[in-house]
Write an enzyme that holds these catalytic residues in place. Structure first.
Site, PDB file in Angstrom:
ATOM      1  NE  ARG A 115      -2.706  -7.557   5.711  1.00 25.32           N
ATOM      2  CZ  ARG A 115      -2.070  -6.451   5.395  1.00 25.32           C
ATOM      3  NH1 ARG A 115      -2.589  -5.624   4.485  1.00 25.32           N
ATOM      4  NH2 ARG A 115      -0.910  -6.151   5.976  1.00 25.32           N
ATOM      5  CB  SER A 173       3.139  -3.965   4.342  1.00 24.98           C
ATOM      6  OG  SER A 173       1.903  -3.923   4.998  1.00 24.98           O
ATOM      7  CG  LEU A 174      -1.270  -5.707   0.207  1.00 24.15           C
ATOM      8  CD1 LEU A 174      -2.356  -6.529   0.871  1.00 24.15           C
ATOM      9  CD2 LEU A 174      -1.850  -4.568  -0.601  1.00 24.15           C
ATOM     10  CG  HIS A 183       2.505  -2.597   9.586  1.00 22.39           C
ATOM     11  ND1 HIS A 183       2.352  -3.966   9.439  1.00 22.39           N
ATOM     12  CD2 HIS A 183       2.376  -2.062   8.342  1.00 22.39           C
ATOM     13  CE1 HIS A 183       2.156  -4.231   8.159  1.00 22.39           C
ATOM     14  NE2 HIS A 183       2.165  -3.107   7.479  1.00 22.39           N
ATOM     15  CD  GLN A 237       2.313  -8.093   6.810  1.00 25.84           C
ATOM     16  OE1 GLN A 237       1.122  -7.842   6.635  1.00 25.84           O
ATOM     17  NE2 GLN A 237       3.113  -8.451   5.820  1.00 25.84           N
ATOM     18  CD  GLN A 289      -3.192   0.430   2.153  1.00 28.30           C
ATOM     19  OE1 GLN A 289      -3.123  -0.616   2.745  1.00 28.30           O
ATOM     20  NE2 GLN A 289      -4.173   1.293   2.353  1.00 28.30           N
TER      21      GLN A 289
END
Length: 316
Positions: A117, A92-93, A201, A250, A11
């Protein structure tokens, strides 16, 4: 034989019209987005191509779009005869795109999982109550210490260790504002709010944990065919239970991107290819491991050039 790693962005790398040039030469790009749309209740490719940016930047749209973008570029790479990398990682993603590329997660399963998510993250913190900010020009340890001081009973912490001297912090909006002020006082080159409403996060994402654990448990995950280095523990896992745990952790844990790239370099990786929209990871990589080669594959030209140059590096 030089090792290379494929990196998948997350993202923040989205933009209206992304991958249009690649799609004009490779129909599999639009096909991948159409496949994702089948699992969603809207036309994802139209959203990417037509915008508007405000709609694309909504977390519930951005996350499936970036997943599809990473997978689409990976499929073009494979279809064009690109060699297999020795390692995969995702920011991340982007870790979900990496797991699809590794054969650990089916794309048809990854799309609804990522959509879930995104929805859970959106629900975890009401709009306006959370914030994220980029801090440039301070050591990681200094930013960590400032966040502890600025918390004052609220949540604010480092969320992304992106490169030396670049940290993203996340938490309650007022605590983030206090941390920004203190970072500037400490000599940060820049400390600025990011245009997001979800404090990814950090501990504020914990409310999403239980429901997302159920979604992960309901999703088939296999041992990856290519090692995927995870953001949370800097490890690659073959056990599906360990992969689920890493993806779950995560949510509310910082992205250790600097350490991820350094780990890959220590494993002999000298070539890094960013597989997806944008050039964010390429820019970060150049600041983390300067002596390595870093390239973004979002355009037909760089993708074709990289395949020709690196075809001897992979195993096919």
């Amino acid at each position: 034989m030089t090792a290379f790693a494929m990196l998948f962005p997350g993202q923040g790398s989205q933009s209206v019209g992304m991958l249009a040039d690649l799609a004009s030469q490779h129909p599999i790009v639009a096909d991948t987005f159409r496949e994702a749309s089948d699992a969603l209740d809207f036309d994802l490719w139209a959203q990417v191509i037509d915008g508007p940016a405000d709609a694309l930047n909504q977390t519930t749209v951005t996350q499936p779009a970036m997943l599809a973008g990473g997978v689409a570029v990976w499929r073009v790479w494979q279809q064009s005869g690109g060699p297999a990398p020795q390692f995969l990682a995702g920011h991340s993603l982007g870790e979900y795109s990496a797991l699809v590329a590794a054969g650990s997660l089916a794309f048809s399963d990854a799309v609804p999982l990522v959509a879930r998510r995104a929805a859970l993250m959106q629900q975890a913190v009401p709009a306006g109550e959370g914030a994220m900010a980029a801090v440039l020009g301070l050591d990681d340890e200094v930013v960590d210490a400032i966040c502890r001081e600025a918390a004052e009973g609220q949540v604010v912490a480092s969320a992304n260790y992106n490169s030396p001297g670049q940290v993203v912090i996340a938490g309650a909006a007022s605590a983030v504002e206090r941390a920004i002020h203190r970072c500037r006082e400490a000599g940060a080159r820049r400390a600025m709010l990011l245009p997001v409403s979800i404090p990814s996060h950090c501990a504020l994402m914990e409310p999403a944990r239980a429901a997302f654990a159920e979604a992960l448990d309901a999703t088939s995950i296999l041992a990856p065919g290519i090692p995927v280095v995870h953001n949370v523990d800097l490890a690659s896992h073959e056990d599906p239970a360990a992969i689920r745990r890493a993806l779950l952790d995560q949510l509310a844990s910082p992205v250790q991107w600097t350490a991820t790239i350094r780990l890959l370099a220590s494993q002999g990786v000298e070539q890094f290819a960013e597989c997806g929209p944008g050039k964010v990871l390429t820019g970060l990589g150049k600041r983390i491991v300067r002596e390595a080669s870093h390239v973004a594959l979002e355009s037909p030209e760089t993708l074709d050039t990289s395949i020709k140059a690196w075809s001897q590096h992979g195993d096919g």
